[in-house]
Design an enzyme around this catalytic site. Structure first.
Site, PDB file in Angstrom:
ATOM      1  N   LYS A 195      -1.545  -1.355  -3.919  1.00  0.00           N
ATOM      2  CA  LYS A 195      -2.644  -0.392  -3.842  1.00  0.00           C
ATOM      3  C   LYS A 195      -1.985   0.970  -3.958  1.00  0.00           C
ATOM      4  CE  LYS A 195      -6.192   1.684  -0.894  1.00  0.00           C
ATOM      5  NZ  LYS A 195      -6.824   1.723   0.452  1.00  0.00           N
ATOM      6  N   TYR A 219       0.868  -1.182   0.000  1.00  0.00           N
ATOM      7  CA  TYR A 219       0.000   0.000   0.000  1.00  0.00           C
ATOM      8  C   TYR A 219       0.901   1.226   0.000  1.00  0.00           C
ATOM      9  CZ  TYR A 219      -3.824   3.140   1.480  1.00  0.00           C
ATOM     10  OH  TYR A 219      -4.752   4.155   1.566  1.00  0.00           O
TER      11      TYR A 219
END
EC number: 4.3.3.7
Length: 296
Positions: A165, A137
């Protein structure tokens, strides 16, 4: 890089419902089932939107377990396992694997500002501790550090690192990461407003905050993209733009919880230092939900 389940489409970064200061298990389980019924293709519990910073370890574990139990294998569960302590991140990732999560989402370490090598070793330690896929992320606005494409490419050589992400808000990164890692490297947008453009550049899906409130619309948008129907996807985006704006006028967790409260699905409680949205923001969310066809 591990073989991966179908990490594509509309993933909801689930809120964590509270009732009188405690976890609201019933509301959470109902939320999971509603999300799946509305077409959500994956669930992400205990990320930032799940208020992970203010959950105890026991609460964090429970929410992951409830999500896996309630999903019943119908959609993949990507459990949040991020921390700026490598030891803590490893513990959370191990628990997620034991609970039956399909993957873990691990944020780049925040506040302590590691170097690129420090980030590499952080993720390598998690990779070496578990046997399920890991999604990086990368969110520089919150973490203060930005994982470079070169570091990401090195990590992709490890057994369990499968994708990212991406909340850099830099649409050029999609193409750069695709060039460096190839088309099988999973790229999930972390920005609701730019998700459609992200998909057009080669993304595989979106981990969305707004899909807490509008799961069917977000899922339909992704389905249209996968069919190559960008005109249809743009029509859905036009309905959602005011909601994307309104939910993030204040912290997105509070905005999403307000929207779900208007739908009668949870109570609006958040934990300090977060607070419920102000009256003007609440009205903006209501108006945006009416525009999107979610409220009369």
């Amino acid at each position: 890089m591990a073989a991966t389940p179908a990490f594509r489409g509309s993933f909801t970064a689930l809120v964590t419902p509270f009732k009188n200061g405690s976890l609201d298990e019933e509301a959470f389980r109902k939320l999971v089932n509603w999300q799946i019924a509305e077409g959500t293709t994956g669930l992400v519990p205990v990320g930032t939107t799940g208020e992970s910073p203010t959950l105890s370890h026991d609460e964090h574990h429970k929410v992951v377990e409830w999500c896996v139990e309630e999903a019943k294998g119908r959609v993949p569960v990507i459990a949040g396992a991020g921390s700026n302590s490598t030891t803590e991140a490893v513990e959370l990732a191990k628990h997620a694997e034991k609970a039956g999560a399909d993957a873990v989402l691990v944020v780049t370490p925040y506040y302590n500002k590691p170097t690129q090598e420090g980030m590499y070793l952080h993720f390598k330690a998690i990779n070496d501790a578990i046997g399920i896929p890991i999604i990086i992320y990368n969110i520089p606005p919150r973490s203060v550090v930005d994982m470079s494409v070169d570091t990401m490419s090195r990590l992709y050589e490890l057994q369990n690192i499968v994708g990212v992400k991406d909340a850099t808000a830099n649409l050029g990164r999609v193409s750069q990461q695709r060039h460096a890692m190839g088309p099988d490297f999973i790229q999930l947008s972390g920005e609701d407003m730019t998700a459609l453009a992200y998909m057009a550049a080669g993304g595989h899906g979106c981990i969305s905050v707004v899909s807490n409130v509008a799961p069917k619309a977000c899922s339909d948008l992704m389905a249209a993209v996968f069919k190559g129907d960008y005109a249809g996807a743009l029509k859905i985006q036009d309905r959602l733009v005011p909601l994307h704006d309104a939910v993030f006028k204040e912290p997105g967790v509070s905005g999403a919880k307000h929207g779900l409260t208007l739908l009668g699905r949870i109570q609006e409680e958040v934990r300090l230092p977060l607070i419920p949205v102000s009256a003007p923001t609440g009205q903006a969310i209501r108006s945006a939900m009416i525009h999107a066809g979610l409220l009369n």
